[in-house]
Design a protein around this motif. Structure first.
Motif, mmCIF file in Angstrom:
data_model
loop_
_atom_site.group_PDB
_atom_site.id
_atom_site.type_symbol
_atom_site.label_atom_id
_atom_site.label_comp_id
_atom_site.label_asym_id
_atom_site.label_seq_id
_atom_site.Cartn_x
_atom_site.Cartn_y
_atom_site.Cartn_z
ATOM 1 N N VAL A 60 0.818 -1.210 0.000
ATOM 2 C CA VAL A 60 0.000 0.000 0.000
ATOM 3 C C VAL A 60 0.856 1.266 0.000
ATOM 4 N N PHE A 61 1.930 1.272 0.785
ATOM 5 C CA PHE A 61 2.746 2.478 0.921
ATOM 6 C C PHE A 61 4.103 2.379 0.230
ATOM 7 N N GLY A 62 4.401 1.241 -0.368
ATOM 8 C CA GLY A 62 5.628 1.103 -1.138
ATOM 9 C C GLY A 62 6.896 1.117 -0.315
ATOM 10 N N VAL A 63 6.833 0.704 0.949
ATOM 11 C CA VAL A 63 8.022 0.639 1.799
ATOM 12 C C VAL A 63 8.740 -0.677 1.517
ATOM 13 N N ALA A 64 9.969 -0.601 1.064
ATOM 14 C CA ALA A 64 10.687 -1.801 0.614
ATOM 15 C C ALA A 64 10.952 -2.786 1.739
ATOM 16 N N ASN A 65 11.433 -2.289 2.871
ATOM 17 C CA ASN A 65 11.787 -3.157 3.993
ATOM 18 C C ASN A 65 11.245 -2.549 5.281
ATOM 19 N N PRO A 66 9.943 -2.678 5.532
ATOM 20 C CA PRO A 66 9.320 -1.991 6.670
ATOM 21 C C PRO A 66 9.901 -2.427 8.013
ATOM 22 N N THR A 67 10.130 -1.460 8.883
ATOM 23 C CA THR A 67 10.552 -1.769 10.247
ATOM 24 C C THR A 67 9.320 -2.138 11.077
ATOM 25 N N VAL A 68 9.500 -3.083 11.987
ATOM 26 C CA VAL A 68 8.397 -3.565 12.815
ATOM 27 C C VAL A 68 8.782 -3.433 14.283
ATOM 28 N N ARG A 69 7.865 -2.911 15.086
ATOM 29 C CA ARG A 69 8.078 -2.842 16.532
ATOM 30 C C ARG A 69 6.805 -3.283 17.240
ATOM 31 N N ILE A 70 6.946 -3.665 18.490
ATOM 32 C CA ILE A 70 5.810 -4.073 19.294
ATOM 33 C C ILE A 70 5.501 -2.976 20.312
ATOM 34 N N LEU A 71 4.236 -2.609 20.441
ATOM 35 C CA LEU A 71 3.831 -1.528 21.341
ATOM 36 C C LEU A 71 3.965 -1.973 22.794
ATOM 37 N N SER A 72 4.693 -1.179 23.590
ATOM 38 C CA SER A 72 4.927 -1.543 24.980
ATOM 39 C C SER A 72 5.022 -0.284 25.833
#
Length: 280
Positions: free
Chosen positions: A166-178
């Motif tokens: 959808v947003f064309g981000v090649a390698n999206p960063t992922v984090r967990i909400l804490s």
């Protein structure tokens, strides 16, 4: 392309939904299959010019109301507009289903009549949250109030694909909400889920993120359980509305010159466009 649309769902249905269907059919040249009570739909369509537009009516005699219990409503109202729309997708007669109605009802109808992607234990609700640099994909924001750690890797994979496609981000960063960015912060669910995310292939997991940092634009995908995600989203919406109200009050309280007023007014319109949660 054929989009199945729940004409009966939403706070301002059917009037606003029909207007949106007409606008979409006219602007994009698509077919919008209008699912709902035929007499209601015809009455609304009669108020507009629809010549040349593809707006077939698909009958559905029942409606899942906003105060209905979702799973029970899907079972006891088999001819509801959500279920009928989802069946169109399942049968290949429509490419997508859209509703602004009861979220739980849409989820239940989707699971029952469209089904889950193979291997996905629980579907998630996703929202693109506006940030300083663009958008951050947050999920789950309400589908699963109670989660198990093994859901989180699947949320992360789905969120990653969403950010890419959808947003064309090649390698999206992922984090967990804490409740802290340090490793080991959070309740036992978040700690266990973090350990599983570290070992999940295909995602760029970078650890914890605090809610205040989501809006900085330094992360592309945030995963959380549906209870926490829903609280996060509604708090963000309320803060956005409060900011807009305060800015309006202060400007009215301190009148300025016409020239400055034009500049401020233009800037406020841009701020509203970026901050208005209904846009996203």
């Amino acid at each position: 392309m054929n989009i199945a649309l729940d004409v009966m769902g939403g706070d301002n249905a059917p009037t606003e939904v029909v207007e949106g269907a007409i606008a979409a059919a006219r602007e994009f040249g698509i077919t919008v299959s209008m699912v709902g009570k035929p007499d209601v739909i015809r009455h609304e369509l009669a108020r507009h010019k629809t010549e040349g537009l593809r707006l077939p009516i698909v009958p559905a005699s029942q409606v899942i109301e906003m105060d209905d219990k979702p799973a029970n409503a899907v079972r006891t109202k088999p001819d509801n507009s959500m279920s009928v729309g989802c069946k169109l997708v399942r049968a290949g007669e429509a490419h997508a289903f859209v509703t602004a109605g009861n979220t739980g009802g849409a989820l239940a109808a989707g699971i029952l009549h469209v089904g889950r992607v193979k291997g996905v234990m629980r579907p998630a609700l996703v929202v693109p949250v506006p940030t300083k640099t663009g958008f951050c994909v947050v999920l789950d924001i309400g589908a699963n109030a109670d989660c198990r750690p093994e859901y989180f890797p699947q949320f992360a994979i789905m969120g990653t694909l969403y950010a890419q496609q959808v947003f064309g981000v090649a390698n999206p960063t992922v984090r967990i909400l804490s409740n802290g960015e340090e490793e080991g912060k959070g309740n036992q669910l978040m700690i266990n889920a973090s350990h599983m995310l570290v070992d999940t292939p295909g995602i760029n997991f970078l650890g914890n993120v605090e809610s205040k940092d989501v809006f900085k634009g330094t992360v592309d995908v945030v995963v959380t359980d549906g209870f926490t995600g829903n609280v996060f989203l509604k708090t963000a919406e309320a803060a956005s509305r409060l900011l807009q109200e305060i800015m309006r009050e202060e400007i009215r309280r301190n009148p300025i010159s016409m020239g400055g007023g034009l500049l401020i007014g233009s800037a406020l319109k841009r701020v509203k466009a970026r901050m208005d949660d209904s846009e996203y």
